[in-house]
Design an enzyme around this catalytic site. Structure first.
Site, PDB file in Angstrom:
ATOM      1  N   SER A   1       0.863  -1.173   0.000  1.00  0.00           N
ATOM      2  CA  SER A   1       0.000   0.000   0.000  1.00  0.00           C
ATOM      3  C   SER A   1       0.901   1.224   0.000  1.00  0.00           C
ATOM      4  O   SER A   1       1.853   1.303   0.771  1.00  0.00           O
ATOM      5  CB  SER A   1      -0.908  -0.008   1.232  1.00  0.00           C
ATOM      6  OG  SER A   1      -1.913   0.967   1.066  1.00  0.00           O
ATOM      7  N   GLU A   2       0.597   2.194  -0.876  1.00  0.00           N
ATOM      8  CA  GLU A   2       1.552   3.277  -1.146  1.00  0.00           C
ATOM      9  C   GLU A   2       1.790   4.197   0.053  1.00  0.00           C
ATOM     10  O   GLU A   2       2.757   4.946   0.071  1.00  0.00           O
ATOM     11  CB  GLU A   2       1.091   4.096  -2.349  1.00  0.00           C
ATOM     12  CG  GLU A   2      -0.211   4.842  -2.124  1.00  0.00           C
ATOM     13  CD  GLU A   2      -1.204   4.609  -3.245  1.00  0.00           C
ATOM     14  OE1 GLU A   2      -1.254   3.483  -3.774  1.00  0.00           O
ATOM     15  OE2 GLU A   2      -1.935   5.555  -3.591  1.00  0.00           O
ATOM     16  N   ASN A   3       0.899   4.136   1.066  1.00  0.00           N
ATOM     17  CA  ASN A   3       1.140   4.963   2.250  1.00  0.00           C
ATOM     18  C   ASN A   3       2.220   4.367   3.159  1.00  0.00           C
ATOM     19  O   ASN A   3       2.536   4.951   4.189  1.00  0.00           O
ATOM     20  CB  ASN A   3      -0.163   5.196   3.030  1.00  0.00           C
ATOM     21  CG  ASN A   3      -0.812   3.907   3.473  1.00  0.00           C
ATOM     22  OD1 ASN A   3      -0.912   2.960   2.710  1.00  0.00           O
ATOM     23  ND2 ASN A   3      -1.244   3.863   4.712  1.00  0.00           N
TER      24      ASN A   3
END
Lengths: 220, 233
Positions: free
Chosen positions: A47-49
């Protein structure tokens, strides 16, 4: 509505997830894909976060405000998971270390352009990580409904909305069909159960190449 | 030992004024410097340029500065969670620059690392590329993006010590480490402020050299934006 529902689309896309893949899932239908990946293969979700090794939602009472996914939903992590900062997260994406990207779209054009971040004058939410993902990922699958709420095709000769990336989409899975983006435009690969080639042709505004035999999707 | 501790939020924010550019760590509401935001919203400053991945929600996070119309311009990648934001943007009251999330992170990191600019493929061929230099590297097009230039960076970390060494927790890490040392003054609020020597040097995420001021936050609400759970069966 004809064809598949959102879970059906996710189920079909899950078959594209292969053993030892690192996968980035976008918000919406793509998030559902994780529910249908075979459990006899090893896959890690990014997940890019800033998390690799995402697990399912937490049990009630175990939510942690410090552990969320890109959709801001509370999540858990699996054994082997890691956390990292945003720059490193996009190093994974831009540096092509992520094997498969699955994201939603408002429009896809027959040359693989994608639009999913803005409707001028109406809706401006932003591109988030989508522009980085589509500019770098080599394996991009779009998950979306074949037509919009007004019944208009979302598979076009040219995107009418501001684009997110150029010539990047390789495969589109909709409620009606699986299509590859090729030099001939969209090539029909599979039909959803109970959907005819004619229905797909009528719902596709972009150039559509139809092979002699178009098999029905196998979902299980 | 060079100490960075300040007594309170007032001291931590000394020198802020109207028309400045601020950076704020956080993704959604996770890992936002909520003590600093709360305090800034109580000050009589405006015309701010704010760099933050998101813009908070109506009544929390940067939404508090938006409500009081203290922000002139937002630089973000995704702003979908805030109705007041959307209203101010569509009515033209608020200037908004939307940029790809990886570009946002790297523009922070470039400022931290002393790079004036970098090339990225993200945004090539889109509105984001308008007015920017484009260049071919190995047959692929890239655009030139520049490092941020900000006055204050507001950071939230989990644990920190009095010399400014930081450790982050979970996905509350996000943009926070990339923004440390990326602005002229880096202000860090931590949940737990410890004496030097308390943290294992092997486990430090950000060394104190990137931090000018550190303080223990008075209160962390840590609001959850999307509470999602699964049944216990």
């Amino acid at each position: 509505m004809i064809g598949l529902d959102k879970n059906g689309i996710a189920k079909r896309i899950a078959k594209e997830v292969k053993d030892r893949y690192y996968v980035n899932l976008g918000i919406g239908i793509p998030t559902l894909v994780a529910n249908y990946v075979r459990n006899d293969i090893s896959v890690e979700f990014q997940s890019e976060n800033g998390v690799l090794g995402m697990g399912p939602f937490p049990f009630e009472g175990e939510e942690d405000a410090d552990i969320i996914n890109a959709g801001k939903q509370t999540i858990t992590t699996l054994d082997g998971a890691s956390f990292f900062d945003s720059a490193l997260s996009f190093s994974m994406i831009r540096g092509k270390h992520v094997d498969l990207t699955i994201l939603g779209a408002m429009e896809v054009s027959q040359n693989g352009d994608i639009a999913n971040w803005k409707i001028p004058g109406k809706m401006v939410k932003g591109m988030g990580g989508a522009m980085d993902l589509v500019a770098s990922a080599e394996n991009i699958i779009v998950a979306m409904m074949h037509t919009n709420r007004a019944g208009e095709s979302k598979l076009l000769s040219k995107c009418s909305l501001p684009i997110t990336g150029v010539q990047c989409v390789k495969k589109v899975v909709t409620n009606l069909a699986v299509l590859d983006v090729t030099q001939n435009g969209f090539t029909l690969v599979e039909r959803a159960p109970g959907v005819s080639v004619d229905q797909i042709r009528q719902s596709t505004a972009g150039e559509l190449h139809i092979p002699a035999h178009v098999p029905e999707m196998q979902l299980d | 030992m060079i100490k960075k501790t300040v007594a309170n939020i007032q001291e931590a924010c000394e020198g802020v004024s109207s028309s400045m550019t601020f950076m704020f760590g956080g993704f959604g509401l996770s890992g936002i410097p909520e003590n600093a935001i709360g305090y800034l919203s109580s000050l009589d400053i405006s015309d701010l340029t704010c760099i933050s991945n998101n813009a908070g929600v109506d009544d929390f996070g940067l939404g508090l500065l938006l409500q009081r119309k203290q922000i002139k311009k937002m630089i973000s990648s995704y702003v979908g969670e805030n109705a007041e934001f959307e209203r101010q943007m569509l009515s033209g009251e608020l200037d908004v620059e939307l940029i790809p999330q990886g570009t946002l992170a790297e523009r922070c990191r470039a400022a931290q690392a002393g790079f004036p600019a970098f090339y990225t493929p993200a945004g090539y061929g889109t509105e984001v590329a308008i007015g920017k230099e484009a260049r071919d590297f190995d047959g692929k097009m890239h655009i030139l993006e520049s490092a941020f230039n900000a006055d204050f960076g507001f950071i939230k970390a989990w644990k920190g010590d009095e010399v400014g060494n930081l450790i982050f927790k979970g996905t509350a890490r996000n943009f926070n480490p990339n923004m440390c040392g990326a602005a002229k003054i880096t202000v860090v609020e931590v949940e737990e402020l410890l004496p030097a020597g308390s943290l294992d040097p092997n486990q430090i995420h950000i060394p104190g050299i990137f931090v000018q001021r550190i303080f223990q936050g008075e209160k962390f609400e840590k609001r959850i934006e999307q509470r999602t759970t699964r049944p216990r069966s």
